[in-house]
Scaffold this motif. Structure first.
Motif, PDB file in Angstrom:
ATOM      1  N   ASP A   8       0.705  -1.065  -0.099  1.00  0.00           N
ATOM      2  CA  ASP A   8       0.125   0.030   0.006  1.00  0.00           C
ATOM      3  C   ASP A   8       1.088   1.397  -0.015  1.00  0.00           C
ATOM      4  N   ASP A  10       0.398   4.181   1.215  1.00  0.00           N
ATOM      5  CA  ASP A  10       0.220   5.054   2.023  1.00  0.00           C
ATOM      6  C   ASP A  10       1.231   4.517   3.283  1.00  0.00           C
ATOM      7  N   ASP A  52      -3.701  -3.168  -1.553  1.00  0.00           N
ATOM      8  CA  ASP A  52      -4.447  -2.180  -2.033  1.00  0.00           C
ATOM      9  C   ASP A  52      -4.711  -2.271  -3.514  1.00  0.00           C
ATOM     10  N   GLY A  60      -3.678  -2.752  -8.108  1.00  0.00           N
ATOM     11  CA  GLY A  60      -3.979  -3.948  -7.527  1.00  0.00           C
ATOM     12  C   GLY A  60      -4.165  -5.165  -8.135  1.00  0.00           C
ATOM     13  N   LEU A  78      -7.723  -4.516  -0.539  1.00  0.00           N
ATOM     14  CA  LEU A  78      -8.422  -3.507   0.031  1.00  0.00           C
ATOM     15  C   LEU A  78      -9.062  -2.723  -1.177  1.00  0.00           C
ATOM     16  N   THR A  79     -10.446  -2.526  -1.024  1.00  0.00           N
ATOM     17  CA  THR A  79     -11.188  -1.714  -2.034  1.00  0.00           C
ATOM     18  C   THR A  79     -11.896  -0.400  -1.784  1.00  0.00           C
ATOM     19  N   ALA A  80     -11.362   0.511  -2.307  1.00  0.00           N
ATOM     20  CA  ALA A  80     -11.947   1.724  -1.861  1.00  0.00           C
ATOM     21  C   ALA A  80     -13.418   1.868  -2.010  1.00  0.00           C
ATOM     22  N   LYS A 101     -12.115  -0.073   2.190  1.00  0.00           N
ATOM     23  CA  LYS A 101     -11.617   1.005   2.794  1.00  0.00           C
ATOM     24  C   LYS A 101     -12.810   2.065   3.148  1.00  0.00           C
TER      25      LYS A 101
END
Length: 232
Positions: A8, A10, A52, A60, A78-80, A101
Motif C-alpha cells: 500500500d 500510504d 491495495d 492492485g 483492499l477496495t476503495a 476502505k
C-alpha cells in the motif's frame, strides 16, 4: 507468528496497523510499491498479502494477477468505497477475500485469521472431526485433501486456497445442493456479509479451471451441486 505483507502506498498506514496486529500474533511488513512487494514475496517467508487496489507502477488487480502466476499465497484486497465491481474483479483474478476502505483493524485481523485458518488447518481439522476420505476420485478428476492437489484428466490444476476449499466442499457430497449463503458461511467459517455474487464468481473461476469437465451444476434459485460420477 504469521508474517503478513502489506502492499500500500500510504506511508502512514503500516506503523499503527503493525502495532495493532501484533496483538493477534501477526508480524506486518510493508512495501510502498508493487515492485518492492514482488521482490519481498520472492524472498519467501510471507504467509499472506494485504493488497491495495490503488497503487503506483500498476494497480492492485495487475499485481494480484502477477502474484497468482507464481504463487497461491492468500491475498486479501483492499477496495476503495467497497465498490462491488472492484470486489468481483479481485475475486476473478484470484484474491481470497476483500475488505472495503476505510476498514476497522479488528475486522482485518478477523479476515486474516479466517483465511490463514482455512489454508493451514481447515483440512486436517475436517479430516479429524468428520473423517472423510482424503482422496476423492471422479471420472476425470482426482482431489487429494492431504496434498491439497487436484488433477484433471491426469494434469495438475492450480487452485487458490479458496478455490480448493470450494471444490472440496462440493465434491465430498456429490449431488447435494448447497445454496450460495451456505457456501459463503462454510468457506468463511462464520455468518458472512452475504455478497452472493462472490460465490458466483468463485464458481465461475473454478469451472473454467476444470474445463472440459462439467463438474459443477447450477440449480436456478437453489444453488450449486457437484455432478461428476464418483469412482471407487
Amino acid at each position: 507468528m504469521h508474517h503478513i505483507l502489506l502492499i500500500d502506498d500510504d506511508e502512514l498506514l503500516a506503523p499503527p496497523l503493525a502495532a495493532y496486529l501484533r496483538r493477534f500474533d501477526f508480524a506486518l511488513e510493508a512495501a510502498l510499491r508493487p515492485s518492492e512487494g514482488l521482490a519481498r514475496l520472492a524472498a519467501g517467508g510471507i504467509d499472506a498479502v494485504i493488497l491495495d487496489v490503488m497503487l503506483p507502477e500498476m494497480d492492485g488487480f495487475e499485481l494480484c494477477r502477477r502474484i497468482r502466476r507464481d504463487s497461491q499465497i492468500p491475498v486479501l484486497m483492499l477496495t476503495a468505497r467497497g465498490d462491488l465491481t472492484d470486489r468481483v474483479v479481485g475475486l476473478e483474478l484470484g484474491a481470497d477475500d476483500y475488505l472495503p476502505k476505510p476498514f476497522e483493524p479488528r475486522e482485518l485481523a478477523a479476515r486474516l485469521q479466517t483465511i490463514l485458518r482455512r489454508v493451514a488447518s481447515h483440512a486436517p481439522a475436517l479430516a479429524a472431526t468428520e473423517a472423510p476420505p482424503h482422496l476423492l476420485r471422479f471420472d476425470g478428476l482426482v482431489i487429494d485433501l492431504e496434498r491439497r492437489s487436484v488433477h484433471r484428466q491426469g494434469e495438475p490444476v492450480e487452485l487458490t486456497g479458496t478455490e480448493f476449499e470450494l471444490l472440496w466442499l462440493l465434491a465430498r457430497d456429490p449431488h447435494k445442493i448447497l445454496s450460495r449463503e451456505e457456501i459463503l458461511n462454510r468457506l468463511r467459517g462464520r455468518e458472512a456479509d452475504l455478497y452472493t455474487r462472490a460465490v458466483d464468481v468463485l464458481v465461475s473461476r473454478l469451472r473454467r479451471k476444470l474445463e472440459p469437465l462439467d463438474a459443477i451444476k447450477t440449480l436456478r434459485n437453489a444453488g450449486y451441486t457437484f455432478a461428476l460420477a464418483r469412482l471407487p
